[in-house]
Design an enzyme around this catalytic site. Structure first.
Site, PDB file in Angstrom:
ATOM      1  N   ARG A 109       0.881  -1.102  -0.037  1.00  0.00           N
ATOM      2  CA  ARG A 109      -0.203  -0.053  -0.066  1.00  0.00           C
ATOM      3  C   ARG A 109       0.766   1.403   0.169  1.00  0.00           C
ATOM      4  O   ARG A 109       2.051   1.158   0.567  1.00  0.00           O
ATOM      5  CB  ARG A 109      -1.110  -0.104   1.136  1.00  0.00           C
ATOM      6  CG  ARG A 109      -0.250   0.091   2.504  1.00  0.00           C
ATOM      7  CD  ARG A 109      -0.166   1.465   2.906  1.00  0.00           C
ATOM      8  NE  ARG A 109       0.245   1.522   4.563  1.00  0.00           N
ATOM      9  CZ  ARG A 109       1.070   2.180   5.015  1.00  0.00           C
ATOM     10  NH1 ARG A 109       1.669   3.200   4.427  1.00  0.00           N
ATOM     11  NH2 ARG A 109       1.291   2.410   6.282  1.00  0.00           N
ATOM     12  N   GLU A 208      -7.026   7.110   7.231  1.00  0.00           N
ATOM     13  CA  GLU A 208      -5.795   7.961   7.903  1.00  0.00           C
ATOM     14  C   GLU A 208      -5.572   8.826   6.961  1.00  0.00           C
ATOM     15  O   GLU A 208      -4.923  10.000   7.458  1.00  0.00           O
ATOM     16  CB  GLU A 208      -4.705   6.926   8.497  1.00  0.00           C
ATOM     17  CG  GLU A 208      -3.654   7.975   9.379  1.00  0.00           C
ATOM     18  CD  GLU A 208      -2.654   7.044   9.963  1.00  0.00           C
ATOM     19  OE1 GLU A 208      -2.763   6.490  11.017  1.00  0.00           O
ATOM     20  OE2 GLU A 208      -1.512   6.850   9.419  1.00  0.00           O
ATOM     21  N   ARG A 212      -5.548   5.282   0.316  1.00  0.00           N
ATOM     22  CA  ARG A 212      -4.578   4.446   0.569  1.00  0.00           C
ATOM     23  C   ARG A 212      -4.756   3.463  -0.787  1.00  0.00           C
ATOM     24  O   ARG A 212      -5.982   2.956  -1.013  1.00  0.00           O
ATOM     25  CB  ARG A 212      -5.115   3.643   1.730  1.00  0.00           C
ATOM     26  CG  ARG A 212      -4.471   4.289   3.185  1.00  0.00           C
ATOM     27  CD  ARG A 212      -2.972   4.105   3.369  1.00  0.00           C
ATOM     28  NE  ARG A 212      -2.297   5.110   4.456  1.00  0.00           N
ATOM     29  CZ  ARG A 212      -2.106   4.541   5.610  1.00  0.00           C
ATOM     30  NH1 ARG A 212      -2.339   3.478   5.929  1.00  0.00           N
ATOM     31  NH2 ARG A 212      -1.790   5.425   6.478  1.00  0.00           N
ATOM     32  N   CYS A 254       0.454  10.933   9.360  1.00  0.00           N
ATOM     33  CA  CYS A 254       1.444  10.374  10.376  1.00  0.00           C
ATOM     34  C   CYS A 254       2.824  10.432   9.590  1.00  0.00           C
ATOM     35  O   CYS A 254       3.025   9.902   8.565  1.00  0.00           O
ATOM     36  CB  CYS A 254       0.914   8.690  10.632  1.00  0.00           C
ATOM     37  SG  CYS A 254       2.189   8.016  11.776  1.00  0.00           S
ATOM     38  N   THR A 256       5.447   8.718  10.164  1.00  0.00           N
ATOM     39  CA  THR A 256       6.178   7.380   9.875  1.00  0.00           C
ATOM     40  C   THR A 256       5.846   7.054   8.421  1.00  0.00           C
ATOM     41  O   THR A 256       6.342   6.054   7.799  1.00  0.00           O
ATOM     42  CB  THR A 256       5.422   6.263  10.741  1.00  0.00           C
ATOM     43  OG1 THR A 256       4.223   6.094  10.568  1.00  0.00           O
ATOM     44  CG2 THR A 256       5.723   6.616  12.179  1.00  0.00           C
ATOM     45  N   ARG A 263       4.147   0.610   2.392  1.00  0.00           N
ATOM     46  CA  ARG A 263       4.158  -0.408   3.227  1.00  0.00           C
ATOM     47  C   ARG A 263       3.987  -1.713   2.451  1.00  0.00           C
ATOM     48  O   ARG A 263       2.875  -1.959   2.151  1.00  0.00           O
ATOM     49  CB  ARG A 263       3.441  -0.631   4.492  1.00  0.00           C
ATOM     50  CG  ARG A 263       3.884  -1.651   5.480  1.00  0.00           C
ATOM     51  CD  ARG A 263       3.076  -1.331   6.826  1.00  0.00           C
ATOM     52  NE  ARG A 263       1.810  -1.949   6.905  1.00  0.00           N
ATOM     53  CZ  ARG A 263       1.625  -3.294   7.096  1.00  0.00           C
ATOM     54  NH1 ARG A 263       2.511  -4.192   7.423  1.00  0.00           N
ATOM     55  NH2 ARG A 263       0.243  -3.835   7.088  1.00  0.00           N
ATOM     56  N   ARG A 292       4.064  -7.012  12.277  1.00  0.00           N
ATOM     57  CA  ARG A 292       2.810  -6.228  12.568  1.00  0.00           C
ATOM     58  C   ARG A 292       1.982  -7.686  13.191  1.00  0.00           C
ATOM     59  O   ARG A 292       2.077  -8.913  12.568  1.00  0.00           O
ATOM     60  CB  ARG A 292       2.151  -5.372  11.882  1.00  0.00           C
ATOM     61  CG  ARG A 292       2.783  -4.323  11.731  1.00  0.00           C
ATOM     62  CD  ARG A 292       1.713  -3.083  10.860  1.00  0.00           C
ATOM     63  NE  ARG A 292       2.649  -1.767  10.712  1.00  0.00           N
ATOM     64  CZ  ARG A 292       1.924  -0.859  10.072  1.00  0.00           C
ATOM     65  NH1 ARG A 292       0.622  -0.848   9.548  1.00  0.00           N
ATOM     66  NH2 ARG A 292       2.707   0.270  10.114  1.00  0.00           N
ATOM     67  N   GLU A 297      -2.084  -3.269  12.308  1.00  0.00           N
ATOM     68  CA  GLU A 297      -1.437  -2.663  13.224  1.00  0.00           C
ATOM     69  C   GLU A 297      -1.574  -2.892  14.816  1.00  0.00           C
ATOM     70  O   GLU A 297      -2.901  -2.947  15.022  1.00  0.00           O
ATOM     71  CB  GLU A 297      -0.873  -1.288  12.912  1.00  0.00           C
ATOM     72  CG  GLU A 297      -0.050  -0.424  13.885  1.00  0.00           C
ATOM     73  CD  GLU A 297       0.520   0.612  13.199  1.00  0.00           C
ATOM     74  OE1 GLU A 297      -0.427   1.368  12.754  1.00  0.00           O
ATOM     75  OE2 GLU A 297       1.436   0.991  13.517  1.00  0.00           O
TER      76      GLU A 297
HETATM   77  P1  ADP Z   1      -1.717  -0.299   7.184  1.00  0.00           P
HETATM   78  O1  ADP Z   1      -0.904  -1.277   6.291  1.00  0.00           O
HETATM   79  O2  ADP Z   1      -2.762   0.329   5.898  1.00  0.00           O
HETATM   80  O3  ADP Z   1      -0.862   0.767   7.615  1.00  0.00           O
HETATM   81  P2  ADP Z   1      -2.688  -2.216   8.965  1.00  0.00           P
HETATM   82  O4  ADP Z   1      -1.190  -2.876   9.314  1.00  0.00           O
HETATM   83  O5  ADP Z   1      -3.545  -2.108  10.005  1.00  0.00           O
HETATM   84  O6  ADP Z   1      -2.517  -0.965   8.171  1.00  0.00           O
HETATM   85  O7  ADP Z   1      -3.280  -3.260   7.857  1.00  0.00           O
HETATM   86  C1  ADP Z   1      -4.611  -3.210   7.279  1.00  0.00           C
HETATM   87  C2  ADP Z   1      -5.088  -4.531   7.016  1.00  0.00           C
HETATM   88  O8  ADP Z   1      -4.199  -5.216   5.852  1.00  0.00           O
HETATM   89  C3  ADP Z   1      -5.154  -5.468   7.950  1.00  0.00           C
HETATM   90  O9  ADP Z   1      -6.437  -5.984   8.009  1.00  0.00           O
HETATM   91  C4  ADP Z   1      -4.227  -6.341   7.647  1.00  0.00           C
HETATM   92  O10 ADP Z   1      -4.647  -7.553   8.133  1.00  0.00           O
HETATM   93  C5  ADP Z   1      -4.337  -6.588   6.164  1.00  0.00           C
HETATM   94  N1  ADP Z   1      -2.956  -6.874   5.508  1.00  0.00           N
HETATM   95  C6  ADP Z   1      -1.662  -6.578   5.932  1.00  0.00           C
HETATM   96  N2  ADP Z   1      -0.712  -7.113   5.018  1.00  0.00           N
HETATM   97  C7  ADP Z   1      -1.491  -8.174   4.660  1.00  0.00           C
HETATM   98  C8  ADP Z   1      -1.202  -9.129   3.764  1.00  0.00           C
HETATM   99  N3  ADP Z   1       0.208  -9.350   3.374  1.00  0.00           N
HETATM  100  N4  ADP Z   1      -2.114 -10.015   3.334  1.00  0.00           N
HETATM  101  C9  ADP Z   1      -3.421  -9.935   3.569  1.00  0.00           C
HETATM  102  N5  ADP Z   1      -3.794  -9.081   4.369  1.00  0.00           N
HETATM  103  C10 ADP Z   1      -2.809  -8.058   4.933  1.00  0.00           C
HETATM  104  C1  CIR Z   2       1.804   5.767  17.733  1.00  0.00           C
HETATM  105  O1  CIR Z   2       2.369   6.663  18.036  1.00  0.00           O
HETATM  106  O2  CIR Z   2       2.185   4.594  18.287  1.00  0.00           O
HETATM  107  C2  CIR Z   2       0.714   5.648  16.634  1.00  0.00           C
HETATM  108  N1  CIR Z   2       0.210   6.935  16.212  1.00  0.00           N
HETATM  109  C3  CIR Z   2       1.205   4.835  15.324  1.00  0.00           C
HETATM  110  C4  CIR Z   2       2.297   5.256  14.672  1.00  0.00           C
HETATM  111  C5  CIR Z   2       2.570   4.646  13.356  1.00  0.00           C
HETATM  112  N2  CIR Z   2       2.972   3.024  13.639  1.00  0.00           N
HETATM  113  C6  CIR Z   2       3.897   2.555  13.758  1.00  0.00           C
HETATM  114  O3  CIR Z   2       5.069   3.244  14.145  1.00  0.00           O
HETATM  115  N3  CIR Z   2       3.931   1.239  13.878  1.00  0.00           N
END
Ligand code: ADP
Ligand code: CIR
Length: 339
Positions: A109, A208, A212, A254, A256, A263, A292, A297
């Protein structure tokens, strides 16, 4: 005395770097949209377990409050690599797990925010409404395999949305970190998800970040997922103008997520390394990766399925991130096989 009292147990970067001197310098400043230091740090104040604890309310926040954003960014992304690099061209990498013994799916993403709009922690309903309309218009121009449908959380059928949730396509109301920042205001209004008919391309609206853009497939073929993302971003960029800065790259709510804002993750099942976590963590550190939880997350690892992704997004190019993840995964799979 600082007007902010961070929880005693907090180890957030914002707490670490917001000295009294910096606070005094910034506490009365405002961006043109009215964003303040108090709003930026609220999440870190309310959540003792914040890692970073600060959000940007608009593109200008990164300049107006640079005295606090700069050290946080530099600590998170790496002191030596602060300058944005970009190389978002297609790749053809060797297969890593063609039998799908370990890697269940790959998801890449990137975040994008539109030039001229406030960021998600600083938007009212009418701004979110305008933004949603503008993005839908651009999505409706997508062609061929990117053609699809938009599902509004506000208006669409709940049964249909449940189905999308089961397929991991939906997003949820933000967590308490995002809530304290103001990102959840008016949820679920103006929020929704677009997916291509083949469900391999998704676009989240007003989560966020404004957008995305996500490429997801049940495969270990990083190149195929990445190449789709490169084409989709380029197609959307023809109709949308993104917030961008020469040094920080793509600007995001954010800190990060600035830079490439990418990501790239795999869901990988590591039954043996789960019991030898010290080996796994060593490899994760060596390749500058991040783990994660299985549901995203700050969730837990279920059934030994780890979400392994790049940690750094600024100072490394998009294709650099994918190549590094590829190398890290080869090493992780080799270690799992050897146990
Ligand atoms: P983001 O990647 O958008 O920062 P998250 O870590 O919360 O946020 O992930 C968003 C969603 O994507 C979650 O439901 C997670 O389980 C799903 N996800 C992340 N990586 C994978 C993957 N490789 N395959 C399937 N689903 C994934
Ligand atoms: C934090 O400060 O913990 C949250 N705002 C999330 C920050 C981004 N995520 C991360 O570093 N894994």
């Amino acid at each position: 005395m600082s007007p902010f009292s961070f929880p005693e147990e907090s180890n957030s970067l914002v707490k670490k770097y917001l000295s009294q001197k910096i606070c005094k310098n910034l506490e009365h400043k405002k961006t043109e949209s009215g964003f303040t230091l108090a709003k930026a740090v609220n999440s870190g104040l309310k959540n003792p377990d914040s890692k970073i604890g600060i959000y940007a309310g608009d593109a200008q926040s990164y300049q107006t409050f640079s005295l606090i954003f700069d050290p946080v960014i530099s600590k998170y992304h790496g002191e030596k690599n602060l300058k944005h690099k970009s190389d978002i061209n297609e790749l053809n990498l060797p297969a890593i797990d063609p039998e799908k013994k370990y890697i269940q799916s790959t998801r890449i993403r990137i975040a994008r925010n539109l030039k001229g709009f406030n960021f998600s922690c600083n938007m009212d309903l009418s701004q979110r409404r305008d933004l949603e309309k503008k993005i839908i218009r651009a999505l409706n121009c997508l062609q061929k395999s990117f053609k699809g449908n938009y599902f509004s959380f506000e208006h669409d059928d709940k049964k249909e949305l449940k189905q999308l949730e089961n397929e991991n396509i939906l997003f949820h109301k933000g967590d308490r970190f995002q809530d304290a920042a103001g990102i959840n205001s008016d949820f679920p209004k103006c929020r929704g998800v677009y997916h291509s008919f083949d469900k391999k391309l998704m676009v989240w609206i007003n989560e966020e970040d404004h957008l995305r853009i996500i490429s997801l497939e049940k495969t270990s073929d990083l190149s195929s997922v990445y190449n789709r993302l490169c084409r989709a971003v380029s197609a959307l960029n023809q109709n949308l103008d993104f917030a961008w800065d020469k040094a920080y790259g793509h600007l995001s709510c954010c800190p990060t997520n600035i830079g490439t804002s990418m990501r790239a993750s795999v869901h990988i099942q590591l039954g043996k390394l789960e019991r030898k976590k010290e080996f796994l963590f060593k490899l994760i550190k060596a390749y500058n990766l991040q783990i994660r939880g299985t549901k995203g997350e700050k969730t837990k690892i279920e059934n030994a399925v780890f979400d392994v992704s790049n940690r750094q997004r600024l100072g490394i190019s998009e294709s650099g991130i994918i190549k590094n993840l590829h190398a890290g995964l080869m090493a992780i799979i080799k270690a799992e096989k050897a146990l």
